[in-house]
Design a protein around this motif. Sequence first.
Motif, PDB file in Angstrom:
ATOM      1  N   GLY A  22       0.395  -1.468   0.234  1.00 11.23           N
ATOM      2  CA  GLY A  22      -0.021   0.384   0.278  1.00 11.23           C
ATOM      3  C   GLY A  22       0.779   1.250   0.313  1.00 11.23           C
ATOM      4  N   ILE A  23       1.978   1.187   0.422  1.00 14.71           N
ATOM      5  CA  ILE A  23       2.665   2.630   0.266  1.00 14.71           C
ATOM      6  C   ILE A  23       3.568   2.492  -1.372  1.00 14.71           C
ATOM      7  CG2 ILE A  23       4.905   3.772   0.950  1.00 14.71           C
ATOM      8  CD1 ILE A  23       2.228   2.712   2.846  1.00 14.71           C
ATOM      9  N   LEU A  24       4.524   1.870  -1.659  1.00 12.92           N
ATOM     10  CA  LEU A  24       4.591   2.234  -2.813  1.00 12.92           C
ATOM     11  C   LEU A  24       4.931   1.937  -3.845  1.00 12.92           C
ATOM     12  CD1 LEU A  24       8.388   3.570  -1.444  1.00 12.92           C
ATOM     13  CD2 LEU A  24       6.256   5.066  -2.693  1.00 12.92           C
ATOM     14  N   GLY A  25       4.145  -0.517  -3.692  1.00 14.65           N
ATOM     15  CA  GLY A  25       4.052  -1.320  -4.330  1.00 14.65           C
ATOM     16  C   GLY A  25       3.140  -0.453  -5.828  1.00 14.65           C
ATOM     17  N   THR A  26       2.663   0.530  -6.049  1.00 14.93           N
ATOM     18  CA  THR A  26       1.339   0.354  -7.214  1.00 14.93           C
ATOM     19  C   THR A  26       1.941   0.528  -8.765  1.00 14.93           C
ATOM     20  OG1 THR A  26       1.748   3.073  -7.555  1.00 14.93           O
ATOM     21  CG2 THR A  26      -0.277   1.945  -5.958  1.00 14.93           C
ATOM     22  N   ALA A  34      12.821  -1.268  -4.766  1.00 16.61           N
ATOM     23  CA  ALA A  34      12.994  -1.151  -3.015  1.00 16.61           C
ATOM     24  C   ALA A  34      14.114  -2.088  -2.817  1.00 16.61           C
ATOM     25  CB  ALA A  34      11.243  -1.406  -2.587  1.00 16.61           C
ATOM     26  N   VAL A  35      13.568  -3.555  -3.886  1.00 13.75           N
ATOM     27  CA  VAL A  35      14.723  -4.612  -3.719  1.00 13.75           C
ATOM     28  C   VAL A  35      15.865  -4.418  -4.509  1.00 13.75           C
ATOM     29  CG1 VAL A  35      15.323  -6.682  -4.920  1.00 13.75           C
ATOM     30  CG2 VAL A  35      13.170  -6.190  -4.287  1.00 13.75           C
ATOM     31  N   LEU A  36      15.997  -3.457  -5.543  1.00 16.19           N
ATOM     32  CA  LEU A  36      16.968  -2.795  -5.431  1.00 16.19           C
ATOM     33  C   LEU A  36      18.091  -1.922  -4.362  1.00 16.19           C
ATOM     34  CD1 LEU A  36      17.559  -1.596  -9.566  1.00 16.19           C
ATOM     35  CD2 LEU A  36      18.368  -3.955  -8.106  1.00 16.19           C
ATOM     36  N   SER A  37      17.099  -1.052  -3.329  1.00 16.52           N
ATOM     37  CA  SER A  37      17.619  -0.487  -2.160  1.00 16.52           C
ATOM     38  C   SER A  37      18.147  -1.275  -0.742  1.00 16.52           C
ATOM     39  CB  SER A  37      16.621   0.380  -1.977  1.00 16.52           C
ATOM     40  OG  SER A  37      16.633   1.704  -3.193  1.00 16.52           O
ATOM     41  N   GLY A  38      17.781  -2.630  -0.977  1.00 15.31           N
ATOM     42  CA  GLY A  38      18.083  -3.503  -0.223  1.00 15.31           C
ATOM     43  C   GLY A  38      16.994  -4.165   1.238  1.00 15.31           C
ATOM     44  N   ALA A  39      15.820  -3.991   0.038  1.00 19.59           N
ATOM     45  CA  ALA A  39      14.406  -4.765   0.564  1.00 19.59           C
ATOM     46  C   ALA A  39      14.796  -6.043   0.147  1.00 19.59           C
ATOM     47  CB  ALA A  39      13.163  -4.131   0.145  1.00 19.59           C
ATOM     48  N   GLY A  40      14.327  -7.099   1.366  1.00 25.10           N
ATOM     49  CA  GLY A  40      14.169  -9.198   1.096  1.00 25.10           C
ATOM     50  C   GLY A  40      13.402  -9.400   0.161  1.00 25.10           C
ATOM     51  N   ALA A  41      12.300  -8.237   0.179  1.00 29.42           N
ATOM     52  CA  ALA A  41      10.746  -8.721  -0.219  1.00 29.42           C
ATOM     53  C   ALA A  41      10.172  -7.598  -1.049  1.00 29.42           C
ATOM     54  CB  ALA A  41      10.533 -10.044   0.271  1.00 29.42           C
ATOM     55  N   VAL A  42       8.919  -7.361  -1.435  1.00 23.42           N
ATOM     56  CA  VAL A  42       7.914  -6.520  -1.579  1.00 23.42           C
ATOM     57  C   VAL A  42       6.784  -7.519  -1.936  1.00 23.42           C
ATOM     58  CG1 VAL A  42       9.925  -4.743  -2.816  1.00 23.42           C
ATOM     59  CG2 VAL A  42       8.118  -6.354  -4.151  1.00 23.42           C
ATOM     60  N   VAL A  43       5.675  -6.184  -1.036  1.00 22.58           N
ATOM     61  CA  VAL A  43       4.806  -7.099  -1.057  1.00 22.58           C
ATOM     62  C   VAL A  43       3.608  -5.538  -2.015  1.00 22.58           C
ATOM     63  CG1 VAL A  43       2.506  -7.115   0.466  1.00 22.58           C
ATOM     64  CG2 VAL A  43       4.726  -7.396   1.063  1.00 22.58           C
ATOM     65  N   THR A  44       3.391  -5.800  -2.768  1.00 23.65           N
ATOM     66  CA  THR A  44       2.483  -5.018  -3.868  1.00 23.65           C
ATOM     67  C   THR A  44       1.717  -4.169  -3.548  1.00 23.65           C
ATOM     68  OG1 THR A  44       0.391  -6.313  -4.945  1.00 23.65           O
ATOM     69  CG2 THR A  44       2.919  -6.242  -5.612  1.00 23.65           C
ATOM     70  N   LYS A  45       0.752  -2.977  -3.369  1.00 24.99           N
ATOM     71  CA  LYS A  45      -0.718  -2.358  -3.217  1.00 24.99           C
ATOM     72  C   LYS A  45      -2.029  -3.571  -3.759  1.00 24.99           C
ATOM     73  CE  LYS A  45      -3.311   1.169  -2.828  1.00 24.99           C
ATOM     74  NZ  LYS A  45      -4.006   1.202  -1.378  1.00 24.99           N
ATOM     75  N   SER A  46      -2.318  -3.670  -2.895  1.00 22.34           N
ATOM     76  CA  SER A  46      -3.783  -4.255  -2.516  1.00 22.34           C
ATOM     77  C   SER A  46      -4.280  -4.561  -4.272  1.00 22.34           C
ATOM     78  CB  SER A  46      -4.366  -4.435  -1.943  1.00 22.34           C
ATOM     79  OG  SER A  46      -4.125  -4.443  -0.621  1.00 22.34           O
ATOM     80  N   ALA A 262       7.206   4.899   7.166  1.00 24.77           N
ATOM     81  CA  ALA A 262       8.532   5.517   7.452  1.00 24.77           C
ATOM     82  C   ALA A 262       9.208   5.993   6.277  1.00 24.77           C
ATOM     83  CB  ALA A 262       9.595   4.189   8.221  1.00 24.77           C
ATOM     84  N   LEU A 263       9.279   5.590   5.101  1.00 29.04           N
ATOM     85  CA  LEU A 263       9.045   5.434   3.035  1.00 29.04           C
ATOM     86  C   LEU A 263       9.759   6.451   3.020  1.00 29.04           C
ATOM     87  CD1 LEU A 263       8.166   2.126   1.937  1.00 29.04           C
ATOM     88  CD2 LEU A 263      10.677   2.729   1.199  1.00 29.04           C
ATOM     89  N   GLY A 264       8.711   7.706   4.167  1.00 24.80           N
ATOM     90  CA  GLY A 264       8.826   9.196   3.755  1.00 24.80           C
ATOM     91  C   GLY A 264       9.181   9.296   4.104  1.00 24.80           C
ATOM     92  N   ASN A 265      10.054   9.524   5.373  1.00 25.19           N
ATOM     93  CA  ASN A 265      11.487   9.577   5.756  1.00 25.19           C
ATOM     94  C   ASN A 265      12.512  10.444   5.040  1.00 25.19           C
ATOM     95  OD1 ASN A 265       9.408   9.466   7.626  1.00 25.19           O
ATOM     96  ND2 ASN A 265      10.346   7.847   9.028  1.00 25.19           N
ATOM     97  N   ALA A 266      13.897  10.901   5.506  1.00 26.55           N
ATOM     98  CA  ALA A 266      14.743  11.628   5.061  1.00 26.55           C
ATOM     99  C   ALA A 266      15.478  10.924   4.302  1.00 26.55           C
ATOM    100  CB  ALA A 266      15.557  12.389   5.967  1.00 26.55           C
ATOM    101  N   GLU A 267      15.486   9.759   4.539  1.00 26.70           N
ATOM    102  CA  GLU A 267      16.513   7.954   4.661  1.00 26.70           C
ATOM    103  C   GLU A 267      15.498   7.513   2.819  1.00 26.70           C
ATOM    104  OE1 GLU A 267      18.825   5.317   7.028  1.00 26.70           O
ATOM    105  OE2 GLU A 267      16.461   4.938   7.884  1.00 26.70           O
ATOM    106  N   GLY A 268      15.016   7.686   2.610  1.00 24.44           N
ATOM    107  CA  GLY A 268      13.951   7.144   1.572  1.00 24.44           C
ATOM    108  C   GLY A 268      14.067   6.166   1.700  1.00 24.44           C
ATOM    109  N   TYR A 269      13.918   5.394   0.376  1.00 26.28           N
ATOM    110  CA  TYR A 269      14.197   4.087  -0.013  1.00 26.28           C
ATOM    111  C   TYR A 269      15.519   3.372   0.831  1.00 26.28           C
ATOM    112  CZ  TYR A 269      11.172   3.233  -3.964  1.00 26.28           C
ATOM    113  OH  TYR A 269       9.718   3.609  -4.731  1.00 26.28           O
ATOM    114  N   GLY A 270      16.757   4.610   0.641  1.00 22.98           N
ATOM    115  CA  GLY A 270      17.809   3.988   2.383  1.00 22.98           C
ATOM    116  C   GLY A 270      16.704   2.970   2.921  1.00 22.98           C
TER     117      GLY A 270
END
Length: 301
Positions: A22-26, A34-46, A262-270
């Motif tokens: 529901g955040i960036l998975g649209t 998100a994956v290239l930024s270090g996420a171990g997996a990603v969940v899409t928007k519903s 928290a993706l809206g914080n200063a770190e963003g995808y980091g």
Amino acid sequence: MATLSGDVGGIWMDNPVMLAAGILGTTGASLKRAVLSGAGAVVTKSVGVAEREGHRGPAVVQVEGGLLNAMGLPNPSYRHFQEEIDIGRDGGAPVIASIFGSSPAEFVEVARGLDADGFELNLSCPHAERYGAEIGCEVYNVEAITRAVKESSSVPVWVKLTPNVAEISALGLAAERGGADAIVAINTLRAMAIDVESCRPILGNRFGGLSGPAIKPVAVKCVYDLAGAVKIPVIGVGGVSSWEDACEMIIAGARGVQVGTALGNAEGYGIFRSISEGLSIYLDRKDMALQELVGAARRFP
């Protein structure tokens, strides 16, 4: 550094830090980034059976302690979403499709129509009539929908639960009986904001769901309760914005964590790499394996 790779709810991940639904998975591009930024997996928007525009605006407002949103499950329908999943997979990590419906049959239709590495059943959105928490607050519905999707799918099935109930463990046990591979806890808390000058609710839908730091203590308690009630893995989500937050979820009993607001914080995808690196350093300092940390809070009287 300590290894973070392992199985989370039937899905192998390089690290247990994921993008929440529901955040960036649209779009596939946001999933891949998100994956290239270090996420171990990603969940899409519903996504569901039919295209939805969602609620009228304003749909998001910042409040003390987080964000209040009432998006209303806008989506293009599963029939127009496979390409986004495929693009997301180009990043090299699992893509879990978040799906919703108003009945077991609708959930099954969406699951059969998508090719993903797993499904997360949205039984917890607090502001969509006939969907989400409206059906997901009933034990019977959780068990029946979970079983229907599990029996029609060959990939892991996770169930995302609502905290807006008297006893979340009962829902977790229902998901487990239905064959869920993992439980995701929690979705947003029902909440409201009012403009004092106009005396009107700010959100177009009048009320919505609260996410962000304010709900983390609620999420931690839900994870703790669920981990003590079920045998399947629990994935913690709600207010995670640092490695310390993630660590707290894991100590409460989570096998993995999801990051959203928290993706809206200063770190963003980091934030994905920041959390996983912080966890690894912490485990080295404690001379512990990740699995030893899971549920450590229960080892104290």
